[in-house]
Design a protein around this motif. Structure first.
Motif, PDB file in Angstrom:
ATOM      1  N   VAL A 233      33.800  48.013 -30.806  1.00 59.07           N
ATOM      2  CA  VAL A 233      33.784  46.556 -30.628  1.00 59.07           C
ATOM      3  C   VAL A 233      34.264  46.236 -29.213  1.00 59.07           C
ATOM      4  O   VAL A 233      35.428  46.471 -28.872  1.00 59.07           O
ATOM      5  CB  VAL A 233      34.647  45.843 -31.686  1.00 59.07           C
ATOM      6  N   ASN A 234      33.370  45.723 -28.404  1.00 60.64           N
ATOM      7  CA  ASN A 234      33.635  45.406 -27.009  1.00 60.64           C
ATOM      8  C   ASN A 234      34.714  44.332 -26.884  1.00 60.64           C
ATOM      9  O   ASN A 234      34.588  43.264 -27.460  1.00 60.64           O
ATOM     10  CB  ASN A 234      32.324  44.942 -26.355  1.00 60.64           C
ATOM     11  N   GLY A 235      35.792  44.648 -26.168  1.00 57.29           N
ATOM     12  CA  GLY A 235      36.859  43.679 -25.947  1.00 57.29           C
ATOM     13  C   GLY A 235      37.949  43.695 -26.992  1.00 57.29           C
ATOM     14  O   GLY A 235      38.985  43.061 -26.838  1.00 57.29           O
ATOM     15  N   GLY A 236      37.714  44.401 -28.101  1.00 53.78           N
ATOM     16  CA  GLY A 236      38.733  44.570 -29.134  1.00 53.78           C
ATOM     17  C   GLY A 236      39.176  43.289 -29.815  1.00 53.78           C
ATOM     18  O   GLY A 236      38.485  42.268 -29.805  1.00 53.78           O
ATOM     19  N   MET A 237      40.357  43.358 -30.416  1.00 54.28           N
ATOM     20  CA  MET A 237      40.893  42.212 -31.155  1.00 54.28           C
ATOM     21  C   MET A 237      41.265  41.055 -30.239  1.00 54.28           C
ATOM     22  O   MET A 237      41.274  39.903 -30.675  1.00 54.28           O
ATOM     23  CB  MET A 237      42.099  42.643 -32.000  1.00 54.28           C
ATOM     24  N   GLU A 238      41.549  41.338 -28.973  1.00 46.80           N
ATOM     25  CA  GLU A 238      41.800  40.243 -28.036  1.00 46.80           C
ATOM     26  C   GLU A 238      40.557  39.367 -27.921  1.00 46.80           C
ATOM     27  O   GLU A 238      40.639  38.147 -27.999  1.00 46.80           O
ATOM     28  CB  GLU A 238      42.210  40.782 -26.670  1.00 46.80           C
TER      29      GLU A 238
END
Length: 130
Positions: free
Chosen positions: A105-110
């Motif tokens: 997932v590109n960019g993660g939880m942020e």
């Protein structure tokens, strides 16, 4: 102030997926979201439908690896996520080498939280990304 989150919505990389696409994909029965952050990060906030497996446990040679993998049906696509995308990219590499179909997932939880997607803490209340 408006934040442009389009950088995390779409990606051209075959091994990555944007957060909005990930949120749609995990509604399917053949896709899971695997959060590889540490326990304290998970407890503070995670995607409601995610499964928690810290990065150190993802390695198929780790003693506890079989326990979390045992209930994932063959043919399942795994989306890996962490806070920003680095640890989950490593997890994706490990899982790909073990034969799983994986996208990071590109960019993660942020990026997930910035896109306004749901985040809950370990008690099921509104969470934060630590």
């Amino acid at each position: 102030m408006t934040t442009d989150n389009t950088q995390h919505d779409e990606t051209d990389a075959e091994d990555e997926v944007g957060v909005r696409t990930a949120a749609t994909l995990i509604e399917r029965d053949d896709v899971i979201l695997l959060d590889v952050r540490e326990d304290d990060e998970w407890d503070a906030g995670h995607a409601p439908d995610a499964r928690h497996v810290p990065l150190g446990t993802v390695d198929s040679s780790a003693p506890s690896a079989g326990a979390w993998q045992a209930d994932i049906p063959e043919g399942t696509t795994i989306l890996t996520v962490c806070r920003s995308g680095r640890r989950s990219a490593r997890a994706a590499q490990i899982l790909r080498s073990a034969g799983w179909t994986v996208r990071n997932v590109n960019g993660g939880m942020e990026a997930w939280a910035q896109a306004g997607l749901p985040v809950e803490d370990s008690r099921g209340q509104a969470g934060t990304i630590a």
